[in-house]
Design an enzyme around this catalytic site. Structure first.
Site, PDB file in Angstrom:
ATOM      1  N   ARG A  23       0.537  -1.239  -0.537  1.00 14.31           N
ATOM      2  CA  ARG A  23       0.146  -0.360   0.120  1.00 14.31           C
ATOM      3  C   ARG A  23       1.248   1.415  -0.065  1.00 14.31           C
ATOM      4  NH1 ARG A  23      -2.540  -3.858  -0.740  1.00 14.31           N
ATOM      5  NH2 ARG A  23      -4.663  -4.479   0.256  1.00 14.31           N
ATOM      6  N   SER A  56     -11.573   0.546   3.554  1.00 13.05           N
ATOM      7  CA  SER A  56     -10.569   0.077   5.116  1.00 13.05           C
ATOM      8  C   SER A  56      -9.418   2.019   4.764  1.00 13.05           C
ATOM      9  CB  SER A  56      -9.397  -0.632   4.552  1.00 13.05           C
ATOM     10  OG  SER A  56      -9.679  -1.556   4.228  1.00 13.05           O
ATOM     11  N   GLU A  98      -4.067   4.282   6.558  1.00  7.80           N
ATOM     12  CA  GLU A  98      -4.714   3.984   5.077  1.00  7.80           C
ATOM     13  C   GLU A  98      -5.112   4.867   4.040  1.00  7.80           C
ATOM     14  OE1 GLU A  98      -5.521  -0.198   3.102  1.00  7.80           O
ATOM     15  OE2 GLU A  98      -6.676   1.555   1.976  1.00  7.80           O
TER      16      GLU A  98
HETATM   17  P1  NAP Z   1      -9.869 -10.580   4.260  1.00  5.52           P
HETATM   18  O1  NAP Z   1      -9.410 -11.454   2.932  1.00  5.52           O
HETATM   19  O2  NAP Z   1     -10.291 -11.171   5.271  1.00  5.52           O
HETATM   20  O3  NAP Z   1      -7.777 -10.299   4.652  1.00  5.52           O
HETATM   21  C1  NAP Z   1      -7.113  -9.727   5.728  1.00  5.52           C
HETATM   22  C2  NAP Z   1      -5.984  -9.048   6.017  1.00  5.52           C
HETATM   23  O4  NAP Z   1      -4.834 -11.011   5.741  1.00  5.52           O
HETATM   24  C3  NAP Z   1      -5.459  -8.865   4.466  1.00  5.52           C
HETATM   25  O5  NAP Z   1      -3.793  -7.644   5.327  1.00  5.52           O
HETATM   26  C4  NAP Z   1      -5.107  -9.979   3.385  1.00  5.52           C
HETATM   27  O6  NAP Z   1      -3.049  -9.747   3.252  1.00  5.52           O
HETATM   28  C5  NAP Z   1      -3.953 -10.794   4.698  1.00  5.52           C
HETATM   29  N1  NAP Z   1      -4.763 -12.384   3.659  1.00  5.52           N
HETATM   30  C6  NAP Z   1      -5.687 -12.759   3.824  1.00  5.52           C
HETATM   31  N2  NAP Z   1      -5.372 -13.909   3.297  1.00  5.52           N
HETATM   32  C7  NAP Z   1      -3.841 -14.303   2.485  1.00  5.52           C
HETATM   33  C8  NAP Z   1      -3.484 -15.114   2.500  1.00  5.52           C
HETATM   34  N3  NAP Z   1      -3.770 -16.131   1.518  1.00  5.52           N
HETATM   35  N4  NAP Z   1      -1.399 -14.897   2.508  1.00  5.52           N
HETATM   36  C9  NAP Z   1      -1.271 -13.429   2.980  1.00  5.52           C
HETATM   37  N5  NAP Z   1      -2.181 -12.355   3.575  1.00  5.52           N
HETATM   38  C10 NAP Z   1      -3.554 -13.118   3.431  1.00  5.52           C
HETATM   39  O7  NAP Z   1     -10.080  -8.972   4.027  1.00  5.52           O
HETATM   40  P2  NAP Z   1     -10.372  -7.821   3.369  1.00  5.52           P
HETATM   41  O8  NAP Z   1     -10.499  -6.791   4.661  1.00  5.52           O
HETATM   42  O9  NAP Z   1     -11.878  -8.666   3.185  1.00  5.52           O
HETATM   43  O10 NAP Z   1     -10.462  -7.146   2.236  1.00  5.52           O
HETATM   44  C11 NAP Z   1     -10.130  -8.279   0.239  1.00  5.52           C
HETATM   45  C12 NAP Z   1      -9.124  -8.168   0.448  1.00  5.52           C
HETATM   46  O11 NAP Z   1      -9.079  -6.752  -0.067  1.00  5.52           O
HETATM   47  C13 NAP Z   1      -8.142  -8.411   0.920  1.00  5.52           C
HETATM   48  O12 NAP Z   1      -6.592  -8.040  -0.123  1.00  5.52           O
HETATM   49  C14 NAP Z   1      -7.712  -6.637   1.450  1.00  5.52           C
HETATM   50  O13 NAP Z   1      -6.150  -6.314   1.209  1.00  5.52           O
HETATM   51  C15 NAP Z   1      -8.257  -5.942   0.306  1.00  5.52           C
HETATM   52  N6  NAP Z   1      -7.964  -4.181   0.304  1.00  5.52           N
HETATM   53  C16 NAP Z   1      -7.137  -3.496   0.127  1.00  5.52           C
HETATM   54  C17 NAP Z   1      -7.459  -2.388  -0.442  1.00  5.52           C
HETATM   55  C18 NAP Z   1      -6.517  -1.115  -0.615  1.00  5.52           C
HETATM   56  O14 NAP Z   1      -5.882  -1.393  -1.410  1.00  5.52           O
HETATM   57  N7  NAP Z   1      -7.032  -0.361  -0.803  1.00  5.52           N
HETATM   58  C19 NAP Z   1      -8.797  -2.197   0.694  1.00  5.52           C
HETATM   59  C20 NAP Z   1     -10.087  -2.888   1.005  1.00  5.52           C
HETATM   60  C21 NAP Z   1      -9.465  -4.047   1.429  1.00  5.52           C
HETATM   61  P3  NAP Z   1      -3.429  -8.297   1.965  1.00  5.52           P
HETATM   62  O15 NAP Z   1      -3.722  -6.919   1.924  1.00  5.52           O
HETATM   63  O16 NAP Z   1      -1.910  -8.702   1.176  1.00  5.52           O
HETATM   64  O17 NAP Z   1      -4.547  -8.885   1.001  1.00  5.52           O
END
Ligand code: NAP
Length: 335
Positions: free
Chosen positions: A164, A235, A330
């Site tokens: 990020r 987020s 963020e």
């Molecule tokens: P989630 O899928 O429940 O994941 C929560 C956290 O765990 C994130 O930091 C994600 O990493 C990590 N994670 C989950 N599975 C993983 C795996 N197999 N290997 C490595 N790391 C893992 O999160 P959520 O809140 O529902 O969001 C869904 C996705 O959207 C996530 O990937 C999240 O990062 C992304 N998101 C991005 C933004 C942005 O770019 N601004 C905003 C909102 C959500 P990662 O963050 O590396 O994916």
């Protein structure tokens, strides 16, 4: 360039808070962007580039400078064999581009479906989701360097991408005009992240970029608030990365806490807020943590930036108090 004065920032940012910007300069071309920078300079004003405002907390005091809004849109595709080099203008809708690429059968950004904002904003925080980061497909970023007025094409390596993060967060003189992506016709589904793996287990079709994009949008619609119904910037906080020792220590009292290898251990903040602190749906005044995904803040009509700020600080203090984890925002603050 279209010049507007005393424009409410609550209407320009998806959190829907904030006072008025002295000037908003709408730019539909490179020439417009040059004109906007020259305008700000000649009026001795600070300036700031804004896309869809989906990652920005504006101040109640407004902004005594010029907001440069990039509104150029469209893309071109150059194909060679299985590879496609796709250049999209900075003001293009990100999710629109994801859908257009999927419709063309091009792989590479499909897991990033449903993320609000513009193409120009995507490299700034290196958007990522479901095991894919935009840096993985960025070939180059074309910028206007406001320091000397030059047009520069930065390779992905020169963009300083991190989790990020990118050089664009630190050097506001680099104004992104377009982004070139390296996509392919010969891709394979990347569906190992839990939510996609579960969708696959349920028998959902995840065999094409289009099908994956649709699946991701369905998943996100359940977890993330609808921008047309709530004030939100997605987020609000980053998922923290802590040391292995710290993680092991927390695991003793919270054995089911997930953690992922990432130069330390990446911990889902939603778990910490929900399961350790019991803050799912926590509200104060006009600000709350979204019921379905607690690391998302939502505002109601009447919310102020001050309220959002105090609410977020309080959440961070509670997390630090209970877990010794220091969380970072963020969302960027416009001051
Ligand atoms: P989630 O899928 O429940 O994941 C929560 C956290 O765990 C994130 O930091 C994600 O990493 C990590 N994670 C989950 N599975 C993983 C795996 N197999 N290997 C490595 N790391 C893992 O999160 P959520 O809140 O529902 O969001 C869904 C996705 O959207 C996530 O990937 C999240 O990062 C992304 N998101 C991005 C933004 C942005 O770019 N601004 C905003 C909102 C959500 P990662 O963050 O590396 O994916």
């Amino acid at each position: 360039m279209i010049e507007r004065e005393h424009v409410s920032l609550s209407g320009l940012t998806t959190l829907r808070v904030g006072g008025r910007a002295r000037y908003v300069l709408e730019c539909a071309s490179e020439e417009d962007v040059r004109e906007a920078v020259a305008f700000a300079r000649s009026h001795d004003l600070p300036w700031l580039v804004l896309g869809q405002g989906s990652n920005m907390l504006a101040s109640d005091e407004g902004y005594a400078g010029a907001i440069i809004r990039i509104q150029s849109s469209g893309f071109s595709v150059e194909e060679r064999g299985d590879h496609a080099s796709v250049t999209a203008k900075a003001g293009t809708s990100w999710d629109g581009l994801v859908a257009d690429m999927a419709a063309l059968g091009l792989w590479g950004i499909e897991n990033l479906a449903g993320i609000p904002g513009t193409v120009g904003a995507a490299p700034v925080q290196n958007i990522g989701a479901y095991g894919m980061e935009v840096k993985d497909t960025i070939q180059s970023v074309c910028v206007l360097d406001a320091k000397d007025g030059s047009i520069r094409v930065l390779s992905a390596a020169a963009c300083g991408f991190g989790y990020r993060d990118s050089c664009f967060k630190r050097d506001s003189s680099l104004i992104i005009l377009s982004v070139t992506f390296a996509l392919t016709r010969d891709g394979t589904p990347r569906i190992t992240y839990k939510d996609l793996a579960l969708a696959s287990g349920r028998g959902e079709d995840l065999s094409s970029p289009e099908a994956i994009g649709m699946a991701v949008r369905r998943i996100r619609a359940k977890k993330f608030p609808d921008l047309s119904l709530h004030g939100t910037a997605g987020s609000f906080f980053k998922n923290p990365v802590i040391t292995r020792e710290h993680f092991d220590e927390l695991k003793l009292s919270h054995p089911d806490m997930p953690g992922y290898e990432a130069d330390g251990v990446k911990v889902p903040l939603a778990f910490v807020l929900d399961r350790i602190l019991g803050l799912r749906g926590h509200a104060r005044g006009n600000v709350s943590l979204f019921e379905n995904q607690p690391l998302v803040l939502v505002t109601r009509t009447g919310a102020t930036a001050k309220e959002v700020d105090a609410f977020a600080d309080d959440i961070a203090a509670r997390v630090a108090d209970k877990t010794s984890i220091r969380i970072e925002r963020e969302v960027r603050s416009l001051v």
